[in-house]
Design a protein around this motif. Structure first.
Motif, short mmCIF file in Angstrom:
data_model
loop_
_atom_site.label_atom_id
_atom_site.label_comp_id
_atom_site.label_asym_id
_atom_site.label_seq_id
_atom_site.Cartn_x
_atom_site.Cartn_y
_atom_site.Cartn_z
N GLY A 174 0.79 -1.22 0.00
CA GLY A 174 0.00 0.00 0.00
C GLY A 174 0.83 1.28 0.00
N HIS A 175 2.10 1.18 -0.26
CA HIS A 175 2.98 2.34 -0.29
C HIS A 175 3.37 2.62 -1.75
CE1 HIS A 175 3.60 2.38 4.10
NE2 HIS A 175 3.36 1.09 3.96
N VAL A 176 2.36 2.98 -2.53
CA VAL A 176 2.54 3.13 -3.98
C VAL A 176 3.24 4.45 -4.31
CG1 VAL A 176 1.34 3.23 -6.19
CG2 VAL A 176 0.48 1.74 -4.38
N GLN A 177 2.74 5.54 -3.80
CA GLN A 177 3.24 6.87 -4.16
C GLN A 177 4.32 7.33 -3.18
OE1 GLN A 177 0.99 9.82 -5.68
NE2 GLN A 177 0.00 8.42 -7.09
N ASP A 178 5.29 8.05 -3.73
CA ASP A 178 6.28 8.69 -2.87
C ASP A 178 5.62 9.85 -2.15
OD1 ASP A 178 8.23 6.99 -3.80
OD2 ASP A 178 9.13 8.43 -5.17
N ALA A 179 6.10 10.14 -0.97
CA ALA A 179 5.62 11.32 -0.25
C ALA A 179 6.30 12.56 -0.85
CB ALA A 179 5.96 11.20 1.23
N SER A 180 5.65 13.70 -0.74
CA SER A 180 6.19 14.94 -1.31
C SER A 180 6.81 15.81 -0.23
CB SER A 180 5.08 15.72 -2.00
OG SER A 180 4.62 15.02 -3.11
N LEU A 181 7.85 16.51 -0.62
CA LEU A 181 8.48 17.48 0.27
C LEU A 181 7.62 18.73 0.35
CD1 LEU A 181 12.15 17.22 -1.04
CD2 LEU A 181 11.22 16.18 1.02
N LEU A 182 7.72 19.44 1.45
CA LEU A 182 7.02 20.71 1.61
C LEU A 182 8.02 21.83 1.35
CD1 LEU A 182 4.54 22.35 2.33
CD2 LEU A 182 5.14 22.11 4.74
N GLU A 183 7.86 22.48 0.21
CA GLU A 183 8.76 23.56 -0.17
C GLU A 183 7.94 24.83 -0.36
OE1 GLU A 183 12.12 20.95 -2.46
OE2 GLU A 183 10.53 21.82 -3.67
N PHE A 184 8.28 25.85 0.42
CA PHE A 184 7.59 27.13 0.32
C PHE A 184 8.24 27.97 -0.76
CE2 PHE A 184 6.38 26.73 5.06
CZ PHE A 184 5.29 25.97 4.73
N ALA A 185 7.60 29.04 -1.11
CA ALA A 185 8.07 29.91 -2.18
C ALA A 185 9.40 30.57 -1.85
CB ALA A 185 7.02 30.99 -2.47
N ASP A 186 9.77 30.63 -0.58
CA ASP A 186 11.03 31.29 -0.21
C ASP A 186 12.25 30.40 -0.41
OD1 ASP A 186 10.68 29.46 1.82
OD2 ASP A 186 10.91 30.90 3.45
N ARG A 187 12.07 29.24 -1.01
CA ARG A 187 13.15 28.28 -1.19
C ARG A 187 14.35 28.90 -1.91
NH1 ARG A 187 13.96 23.70 -5.20
NH2 ARG A 187 15.41 22.36 -4.12
N GLU A 188 14.11 29.58 -3.03
CA GLU A 188 15.20 30.18 -3.79
C GLU A 188 15.89 31.28 -2.98
OE1 GLU A 188 12.03 29.94 -5.36
OE2 GLU A 188 12.58 28.08 -6.36
N GLN A 189 15.10 32.06 -2.24
CA GLN A 189 15.68 33.14 -1.44
C GLN A 189 16.57 32.56 -0.34
OE1 GLN A 189 12.12 34.95 -0.04
NE2 GLN A 189 11.81 36.19 -1.87
N LEU A 190 16.14 31.46 0.26
CA LEU A 190 16.92 30.87 1.34
C LEU A 190 18.21 30.25 0.83
CD1 LEU A 190 14.09 29.18 3.42
CD2 LEU A 190 15.30 31.29 3.94
N GLN A 191 18.19 29.74 -0.40
CA GLN A 191 19.36 29.07 -0.95
C GLN A 191 20.33 30.06 -1.59
OE1 GLN A 191 17.67 26.07 -3.50
NE2 GLN A 191 17.54 24.61 -1.85
N ALA A 192 19.86 31.25 -1.91
CA ALA A 192 20.74 32.25 -2.54
C ALA A 192 21.70 32.81 -1.50
CB ALA A 192 19.90 33.36 -3.15
N ALA A 193 22.90 33.07 -1.94
CA ALA A 193 23.90 33.66 -1.04
C ALA A 193 23.50 35.10 -0.76
CB ALA A 193 25.28 33.61 -1.69
N PRO A 194 23.65 35.55 0.48
CA PRO A 194 23.30 36.94 0.79
C PRO A 194 24.27 37.89 0.08
CG PRO A 194 24.31 35.88 2.69
CD PRO A 194 24.13 34.83 1.64
N LYS A 195 23.75 39.02 -0.35
CA LYS A 195 24.56 40.03 -1.03
C LYS A 195 24.99 41.06 -0.01
CE LYS A 195 22.40 39.29 -5.42
NZ LYS A 195 21.40 39.64 -6.35
N VAL A 196 26.28 41.30 0.02
CA VAL A 196 26.85 42.26 0.96
C VAL A 196 27.53 43.34 0.13
CG1 VAL A 196 28.47 42.62 2.84
CG2 VAL A 196 27.23 40.46 2.64
N SER A 197 27.20 44.58 0.43
CA SER A 197 27.88 45.68 -0.25
C SER A 197 28.22 46.76 0.75
CB SER A 197 26.99 46.23 -1.35
OG SER A 197 25.81 46.74 -0.80
N PHE A 198 29.31 47.45 0.48
CA PHE A 198 29.77 48.51 1.39
C PHE A 198 29.77 49.84 0.69
CE2 PHE A 198 31.71 44.61 2.93
CZ PHE A 198 31.35 44.65 4.25
#
Length: 198
Positions: A174-198
């Protein structure tokens, strides 16, 4: 009893016990990721309960920002509906995608509210507003930790289910389908390196 028959019976019993162990592990891992989703459910409900209090506190100061406040409440209600759908079936890709989309809308609305609040120093100084904002920030952190635990449990379940030999038996159990991950829209923002400028 002959030695050959005895060896055959031992092999059959060992195989049956191995298949039972596979079944039990699949059930354990599925229950673990469903329980992990329950933790997300608790934190998101807490967050959804805090938002109306935050809006009510802000209303007195932001009477002419009514559209922003209404957008926050509408986004909160949509996210709550998405949470209920996902809680009914935490392994469903469709339900989790609906929740993720609704959460993205809520985060956008909350971002606009934060910008508006920044423009009102007397509102930022309000004790209730500060307290609610701190609770909301704390809850956001708990949501992030709960989401990580859920995604870890889903990954463990899917990895075990897709490995050999469990993959042979998973569909039968009865374990036919894989479970899905919960990914919010901020995924790309969280994975992007922060930009630092002086």
């Amino acid at each position: 009893m002959e030695m050959g028959t005895l060896v055959f019976l031992v092999i059959v019993v060992a195989l049956v016990l191995y298949v039972v162990a596979i079944y039990n592990r699949l059930v354990t891992l599925k229950n673990r990721f469903q329980n992990s989703f329950s933790q997300i459910d608790v934190q998101l409900k807490r967050r959804y309960d805090l938002i109306p209090n935050l809006v009510e506190t802000a209303k007195a100061y932001l009477e002419h920002e009514r559209g922003t406040l209404e957008a926050v409440i509408a986004a909160r209600n949509e996210a709550l509906a998405g949470l209920k759908a996902a809680a009914a079936n935490p392994g469903s890709a469709e339900a989790l995608a609906q929740l993720a989309q609704a959460e993205g809308g809520l985060q956008g609305a909350m971002g606009k509210l934060s910008i508006v609040v920044e423009a009102y120093p007397e509102l930022k100084a309000d004790t209730n507003m500060r307290q609610l904002s701190e609770e909301l920030t704390s809850t956001e952190n708990r949501v992030a930790f709960s989401r990580q635990a859920f995604n870890d449990a889903v990954t463990e379940y899917n990895s075990y289910k897709q490995s050999f030999p469990p993959v042979i038996f998973a569909g039968t159990f009865g374990h036919v389908q894989d479970a899905s991950l919960l990914e919010f829209a901020d995924r790309e923002q969280l994975q992007a390196a922060p930009k630092v400028s002086f």
